[in-house]
Design a protein around this motif. Structure first.
Motif, short mmCIF file in Angstrom:
data_model
loop_
_atom_site.label_atom_id
_atom_site.label_comp_id
_atom_site.label_asym_id
_atom_site.label_seq_id
_atom_site.Cartn_x
_atom_site.Cartn_y
_atom_site.Cartn_z
N ALA A 14 0.85 -1.19 0.00
CA ALA A 14 0.00 0.00 0.00
C ALA A 14 0.88 1.24 0.00
O ALA A 14 2.03 1.22 0.46
CB ALA A 14 -0.92 0.02 1.22
N LEU A 15 0.35 2.32 -0.52
CA LEU A 15 1.11 3.56 -0.67
C LEU A 15 0.42 4.68 0.08
O LEU A 15 -0.79 4.88 -0.06
CB LEU A 15 1.22 3.92 -2.14
N THR A 16 1.18 5.41 0.88
CA THR A 16 0.68 6.64 1.48
C THR A 16 1.29 7.84 0.79
O THR A 16 2.51 7.91 0.60
CB THR A 16 0.95 6.71 3.00
N ILE A 17 0.44 8.76 0.38
CA ILE A 17 0.88 10.03 -0.20
C ILE A 17 0.46 11.10 0.79
O ILE A 17 -0.73 11.41 0.93
CB ILE A 17 0.23 10.28 -1.58
N ALA A 18 1.40 11.64 1.51
CA ALA A 18 1.08 12.52 2.63
C ALA A 18 2.34 13.29 3.01
O ALA A 18 3.28 13.40 2.22
CB ALA A 18 0.53 11.70 3.81
N SER A 19 2.36 13.80 4.24
CA SER A 19 3.49 14.61 4.69
C SER A 19 4.10 14.01 5.95
O SER A 19 3.46 13.28 6.69
CB SER A 19 3.04 16.05 4.95
N SER A 20 5.35 14.35 6.16
CA SER A 20 6.12 13.79 7.26
C SER A 20 5.83 14.52 8.57
O SER A 20 5.66 15.74 8.59
CB SER A 20 7.61 13.89 6.93
N ILE A 46 6.32 11.52 -0.15
CA ILE A 46 6.32 12.62 0.80
C ILE A 46 6.03 13.93 0.07
O ILE A 46 6.73 14.30 -0.87
CB ILE A 46 7.66 12.71 1.55
N VAL A 47 4.97 14.60 0.51
CA VAL A 47 4.56 15.86 -0.11
C VAL A 47 5.22 17.04 0.60
O VAL A 47 5.65 17.99 -0.04
CB VAL A 47 3.03 16.00 -0.07
N ALA A 48 5.28 16.98 1.92
CA ALA A 48 5.89 18.07 2.70
C ALA A 48 6.57 17.49 3.92
O ALA A 48 6.19 16.43 4.42
CB ALA A 48 4.83 19.09 3.12
N ALA A 49 7.59 18.18 4.39
CA ALA A 49 8.26 17.83 5.63
C ALA A 49 7.86 18.86 6.68
O ALA A 49 8.07 20.06 6.48
CB ALA A 49 9.77 17.83 5.44
N ASP A 80 3.26 -3.36 -7.23
CA ASP A 80 1.84 -3.56 -7.48
C ASP A 80 1.09 -2.92 -6.32
O ASP A 80 0.97 -3.51 -5.24
CB ASP A 80 1.53 -5.05 -7.57
N ILE A 81 0.61 -1.71 -6.51
CA ILE A 81 0.01 -0.93 -5.43
C ILE A 81 -1.43 -1.41 -5.22
O ILE A 81 -2.30 -1.22 -6.06
CB ILE A 81 0.02 0.57 -5.76
N ALA A 82 -1.67 -2.03 -4.06
CA ALA A 82 -2.98 -2.61 -3.77
C ALA A 82 -3.98 -1.57 -3.26
O ALA A 82 -5.19 -1.77 -3.38
CB ALA A 82 -2.85 -3.74 -2.76
N ALA A 83 -3.49 -0.48 -2.68
CA ALA A 83 -4.37 0.59 -2.18
C ALA A 83 -3.53 1.82 -1.91
O ALA A 83 -2.33 1.73 -1.65
CB ALA A 83 -5.11 0.16 -0.91
N VAL A 84 -4.18 2.98 -1.96
CA VAL A 84 -3.51 4.27 -1.75
C VAL A 84 -4.24 5.05 -0.68
O VAL A 84 -5.47 5.12 -0.67
CB VAL A 84 -3.47 5.09 -3.06
N LYS A 85 -3.47 5.65 0.23
CA LYS A 85 -4.02 6.56 1.23
C LYS A 85 -3.48 7.96 0.95
O LYS A 85 -2.29 8.14 0.67
CB LYS A 85 -3.60 6.12 2.64
N LEU A 86 -4.35 8.95 0.98
CA LEU A 86 -3.96 10.34 0.80
C LEU A 86 -4.15 11.10 2.10
O LEU A 86 -5.23 11.06 2.69
CB LEU A 86 -4.80 11.00 -0.30
N GLY A 87 -3.10 11.80 2.53
CA GLY A 87 -3.18 12.58 3.75
C GLY A 87 -2.93 14.06 3.49
O GLY A 87 -3.48 14.63 2.55
N MET A 88 -2.08 14.68 4.31
CA MET A 88 -1.82 16.10 4.18
C MET A 88 -1.13 16.40 2.86
O MET A 88 -0.01 15.96 2.59
CB MET A 88 -0.94 16.58 5.34
N LEU A 89 -1.80 17.22 2.02
CA LEU A 89 -1.26 17.57 0.70
C LEU A 89 -0.90 19.05 0.58
O LEU A 89 -0.32 19.45 -0.43
CB LEU A 89 -2.26 17.16 -0.38
N ALA A 90 -1.27 19.85 1.53
CA ALA A 90 -0.72 21.19 1.77
C ALA A 90 -1.12 22.30 0.80
O ALA A 90 -1.64 23.33 1.22
CB ALA A 90 0.81 21.13 1.87
#
Length: 279
Positions: A14-20, A46-49, A80-90
């Motif tokens: 799984a992939l997280t697209i978010a910030s640190s 990582i979108v933002a630190a 093979d990305i089974a699912a994606v989570k999106l968090g803080m995108l700023a």
């Protein structure tokens, strides 16, 4: 000389697209800890630190969009990305870049519209909210708390009628389902009601309220737990149920770390951690 042969495992990815979160309780760090605890191999874009701890957010640096895109393309090219989570995108630019990256992705996407940290620090530029429409259209599930839902829809979801109205707002923008979290809704003080709304049914999850002050990272943990369970093949309702159960466990035995209120505890139930076999 022949050594012991390795025993490769094949966990879902799984992939997280978010910030640190430099403090470790929320953001990318919470997502990866949660995915690991739930048996999923987690990767990250990582979108933002952020410079952050249990007391608040002290600073944030958003990465250039070309770096965000390069991270995603590197992962998508190899796993093979089974699912994606999106968090803080700023920012608007980051939101638009992520939406473009996911345009051809056809797996489940869990969108946590992170706007404000537990400490009250704002994490999303106000002009970035409208840019989220492209992401709502790609979302299998959106997981706003009541305050985020009100900021987006103008409706505070504290009873069945406004819950339905708020959910319709997300449906109008293309989301498949909405989990309206009840932790910020004042009730009789004894229960928390989380409501999962799809186009065909509404499911409520009613649990005793945990009188917790160490809630840092709870939203990230819930959305990444749902993502992990979807990656493992759960249907949406079961994934949400398991996500709520794990998050409640991290709240019930919080981590007493830092000088603030503490954090949810991703090590709940682990004890002293892994130890070598002494036999």
């Amino acid at each position: 000389m022949t050594g012991t042969a390795p025993d490769p495992q094949t966990p879902p990815y799984a992939l997280t697209i978010a910030s640190s979160d430099s403090g470790g309780g929320a953001g990318i760090q919470a997502d990866l800890k949660t995915m690991t605890r739930l048996g999923v191999y987690g990767g990250s874009v990582i979108v933002a630190a952020t410079a952050q701890n249990t007391r608040g957010v002290e600073g944030s640096h958003v990465l250039p969009t070309e770096s965000i895109r390069a991270q995603y393309e590197a992962v998508a090219d190899d796993f093979d990305i089974a699912a994606v989570k999106l968090g803080m995108l700023a920012t608007v630019e980051a939101v638009e870049t992520v939406a473009d990256c996911l345009a051809d992705y056809d797996g489940p996407v869990v969108l946590d519209p992170v706007m404000v940290a537990t400490s009250g620090d704002r994490l999303l530029d106000e002009d970035a909210v409208d840019a989220y429409d492209a992401l709502f259209a790609q979302a299998t599930l959106v997981t706003p708390n009541a305050d985020e839902a009100e900021a987006l829809t103008g409706v505070f979801p504290d009873s069945p009628a406004p819950v339905s109205e708020a959910a319709d707002w997300f449906f109008d923008r293309g989301a498949d389902a909405v989990l309206l979290k009840g932790g910020h809704v004042a009730t009789d003080g004894d229960t928390v009601v989380d409501t999962l709304v799809t186009s065909t049914e509404t499911t409520t999850f009613v649990n005793p309220r945990i009188d917790a002050t160490a809630t840092h990272g709870s939203g990230c943990t819930l959305s990444s737990a749902v993502t992990a369970r979807l990656a493992r093949g759960d249907d949406l309702t079961d994934a949400v149920r398991h996500g709520i159960e794990f998050t409640r466990a991290t709240l019930a035995e919080p981590a007493d770390v830092g000088e603030g209120a503490g954090s949810v505890n991703h090590l709940v139930g682990v004890g002293d951690g892994w130890t070598p076999d002494e036999s």
